[in-house]
Design a protein around this motif. Structure first.
Motif, mmCIF file in Angstrom:
data_model
loop_
_atom_site.group_PDB
_atom_site.id
_atom_site.type_symbol
_atom_site.label_atom_id
_atom_site.label_comp_id
_atom_site.label_asym_id
_atom_site.label_seq_id
_atom_site.Cartn_x
_atom_site.Cartn_y
_atom_site.Cartn_z
ATOM 1 N N GLY A 1 0.805 -1.095 -0.107
ATOM 2 C CA GLY A 1 0.007 -0.085 -0.047
ATOM 3 C C GLY A 1 0.838 1.343 0.021
ATOM 4 N N PHE A 2 0.619 2.245 -0.856
ATOM 5 C CA PHE A 2 1.304 3.570 -0.852
ATOM 6 C C PHE A 2 1.622 4.285 0.496
ATOM 7 C CE2 PHE A 2 1.703 7.972 -2.405
ATOM 8 C CZ PHE A 2 2.835 7.767 -3.009
ATOM 9 N N GLU A 3 0.465 4.403 1.047
ATOM 10 C CA GLU A 3 0.756 4.998 2.383
ATOM 11 C C GLU A 3 1.646 4.380 3.385
ATOM 12 O OE1 GLU A 3 -1.954 7.759 5.738
ATOM 13 O OE2 GLU A 3 -2.822 6.547 3.816
ATOM 14 N N TYR B 1 16.480 9.217 0.119
ATOM 15 C CA TYR B 1 15.494 9.570 -0.834
ATOM 16 C C TYR B 1 14.685 8.240 -1.059
ATOM 17 C CZ TYR B 1 18.273 13.466 -2.394
ATOM 18 O OH TYR B 1 19.178 14.783 -2.413
ATOM 19 N N LEU B 2 13.569 8.620 -1.418
ATOM 20 C CA LEU B 2 12.433 7.490 -1.816
ATOM 21 C C LEU B 2 11.982 7.712 -3.282
ATOM 22 C CD1 LEU B 2 10.989 4.959 -1.007
ATOM 23 C CD2 LEU B 2 9.435 6.401 -0.124
ATOM 24 N N VAL B 3 12.235 6.559 -4.162
ATOM 25 C CA VAL B 3 11.730 6.640 -5.597
ATOM 26 C C VAL B 3 10.724 5.528 -5.553
ATOM 27 C CG1 VAL B 3 12.021 6.651 -8.026
ATOM 28 C CG2 VAL B 3 13.548 7.939 -6.196
ATOM 29 N N VAL B 4 9.393 5.833 -6.014
ATOM 30 C CA VAL B 4 8.487 4.755 -6.079
ATOM 31 C C VAL B 4 7.592 5.020 -7.518
ATOM 32 C CG1 VAL B 4 8.407 4.025 -3.784
ATOM 33 C CG2 VAL B 4 6.592 5.728 -4.962
ATOM 34 N N ALA C 1 -2.764 12.252 -8.842
ATOM 35 C CA ALA C 1 -1.252 12.661 -8.117
ATOM 36 C C ALA C 1 -1.591 13.658 -7.058
ATOM 37 C CB ALA C 1 -0.635 13.090 -9.311
ATOM 38 N N GLU C 2 -2.480 14.444 -7.034
ATOM 39 C CA GLU C 2 -2.746 15.456 -5.997
ATOM 40 C C GLU C 2 -2.904 14.939 -4.677
ATOM 41 O OE1 GLU C 2 -3.537 17.161 -9.885
ATOM 42 O OE2 GLU C 2 -4.185 15.411 -8.852
ATOM 43 N N ALA C 3 -3.638 13.726 -4.562
ATOM 44 C CA ALA C 3 -3.996 12.966 -3.527
ATOM 45 C C ALA C 3 -2.674 12.180 -2.754
ATOM 46 C CB ALA C 3 -5.170 12.084 -3.596
ATOM 47 N N ASN C 4 -1.975 11.747 -3.878
ATOM 48 C CA ASN C 4 -0.881 11.044 -3.605
ATOM 49 C C ASN C 4 0.335 12.009 -3.106
ATOM 50 O OD1 ASN C 4 -1.436 8.410 -4.010
ATOM 51 N ND2 ASN C 4 -0.906 8.595 -6.235
ATOM 52 N N GLU C 5 0.438 13.166 -3.588
ATOM 53 C CA GLU C 5 1.176 14.151 -2.950
ATOM 54 C C GLU C 5 0.834 14.697 -1.642
ATOM 55 O OE1 GLU C 5 0.910 17.543 -5.703
ATOM 56 O OE2 GLU C 5 1.524 16.356 -7.474
ATOM 57 N N GLY C 6 -0.305 14.702 -1.184
ATOM 58 C CA GLY C 6 -0.713 14.832 0.315
ATOM 59 C C GLY C 6 -0.351 13.790 1.301
ATOM 60 N N ILE C 7 -0.398 12.360 0.748
ATOM 61 C CA ILE C 7 0.034 11.267 1.512
ATOM 62 C C ILE C 7 1.675 11.461 1.639
ATOM 63 C CG2 ILE C 7 0.553 8.798 1.387
ATOM 64 C CD1 ILE C 7 -2.376 8.733 -0.353
ATOM 65 N N ILE C 8 2.336 11.945 0.835
ATOM 66 C CA ILE C 8 3.694 12.046 0.629
ATOM 67 C C ILE C 8 4.097 12.784 1.848
ATOM 68 C CG2 ILE C 8 5.728 12.846 -0.387
ATOM 69 C CD1 ILE C 8 4.404 11.748 -2.970
ATOM 70 N N GLU C 9 3.649 14.133 1.797
ATOM 71 C CA GLU C 9 3.752 15.169 2.750
ATOM 72 C C GLU C 9 3.583 14.691 4.176
ATOM 73 O OE1 GLU C 9 5.533 18.059 2.193
ATOM 74 O OE2 GLU C 9 5.425 17.955 -0.122
ATOM 75 N N GLU C 10 2.331 13.963 4.343
ATOM 76 C CA GLU C 10 1.779 13.756 5.443
ATOM 77 C C GLU C 10 2.721 12.572 6.200
ATOM 78 O OE1 GLU C 10 -0.702 14.162 8.038
ATOM 79 O OE2 GLU C 10 -0.704 15.927 6.838
ATOM 80 N N TYR D 1 7.173 8.797 -8.380
ATOM 81 C CA TYR D 1 7.101 9.821 -7.338
ATOM 82 C C TYR D 1 8.744 9.894 -6.763
ATOM 83 C CZ TYR D 1 2.152 9.927 -7.490
ATOM 84 O OH TYR D 1 0.844 9.791 -8.073
ATOM 85 N N ILE D 2 9.355 11.225 -6.985
ATOM 86 C CA ILE D 2 10.842 11.226 -6.491
ATOM 87 C C ILE D 2 10.783 12.130 -5.016
ATOM 88 C CG2 ILE D 2 13.101 12.110 -7.016
ATOM 89 C CD1 ILE D 2 10.751 11.433 -9.701
ATOM 90 N N MET D 3 10.940 11.798 -3.953
ATOM 91 C CA MET D 3 10.836 12.417 -2.785
ATOM 92 C C MET D 3 12.199 12.266 -1.727
ATOM 93 S SD MET D 3 7.794 9.859 -1.455
ATOM 94 C CE MET D 3 7.692 8.966 -2.762
#
Length: 249
Positions: free
Chosen positions: A118-120, A135-138, A166-175, A241-243
């Motif tokens: 699961g992504f989150e 870094y995490l790249v998925v 993507a916008e929802a995933n961006e929120g998950i990434i920040e959280e 997603y590169i984070m």
């Protein structure tokens, strides 16, 4: 496990999900500040197409983790043939409980596999393995439009209900404690690099397993997924997603 229809269908194909070397290179080159010899973990590596590409891009060491032993043996054979046994190590293991020390990885990479945990959950649990500022790249299945035809919406709600835009995933990434550096969508060519050999494998197994109901049903499902992408590929894709890990959480 190796006799399961999934593994029989996915045997002897170069990739276990959509992707291409061009996109692997693009994502890697969007990373700034990696150490000269980074510790890299490739989670759900499969037969290792992206692992091999990463080895051309870095002088770091790569640990390739997968549950399915035949994939790892295939990758080990390749690394031995190319003199890379010191650079690429394989580990048979489970992404739900990875046997690595905390903060031991400079980069965690996972193409088309984080959906398993699961992504989150993957972002949250894998973060503790990253060094500070690591870094995490998925790559993750992602809706590309707000509205979708009912047929493809129903298919992914049944097969991967966690799919988001993507916008929802961006929120998950920040959280989850990361800073999103970049994201981009895998080109259509990356899907066909996966689907073309898979479709050939389906045709081969149709004859080999003629009359075997369970396998024929699995082949039907695989072909349906390919056919749906032909029809509806404008509505969904894999996004990279590169984070970078933030250190204030």
């Amino acid at each position: 496990m190796s006799n399961h229809p999934f593994f029989e269908i996915h045997k002897d194909i170069p990739r276990e999900g959509p992707g291409n070397n061009e996109s692997t290179r693009k994502a890697f080159r969007l990373l700034n500040g990696l150490p000269a010899h980074p510790n890299i973990l490739d989670v759900g590596c499969g037969p290792g197409m992206q692992t091999k590409e990463l080895a051309t891009l870095t002088e770091g060491t790569i640990t390739a983790l997968d549950r399915h032993e035949p994939f790892l043996r295939e990758l080990e054979k390749w690394t031995a043939e190319h003199g890379l046994t010191q650079q690429i190590k394989t580990v048979q293991g489970d992404m739900f409980d990875m046997p690595f020390p905390q903060e031991s990885m400079d980069l965690i990479w996972s193409e088309g596999a984080i959906y398993i945990i699961g992504f989150e959950r993957g972002l949250r649990e894998w973060r503790k393995l990253l060094a500070p500022n690591g870094y995490l790249v998925v790559s993750e299945l992602t809706w590309l439009t707000q509205e979708r035809p009912d047929e493809i919406e129903a298919f992914w709600m049944e097969n991967y209900p966690a799919i988001k835009q993507a916008e929802a995933n961006e929120g998950i990434i920040e959280e989850a404690g990361y800073h999103l550096l970049h994201h981009f969508t895998l080109p259509e060519a990356g899907w066909w690099e996966y689907y073309r050999p898979l479709q050939e494998r389906v045709a081969l197994l149709r004859e080999r397993y003629d009359g075997q109901v369970e396998m024929q049903q699995a082949l039907d499902e695989t072909q349906r997924e390919i056919d749906l992408y032909k029809k509806y590929g404008a509505y969904y894709g894999y996004a990279f997603y590169i984070m970078q890990r933030q250190n204030d959480k």
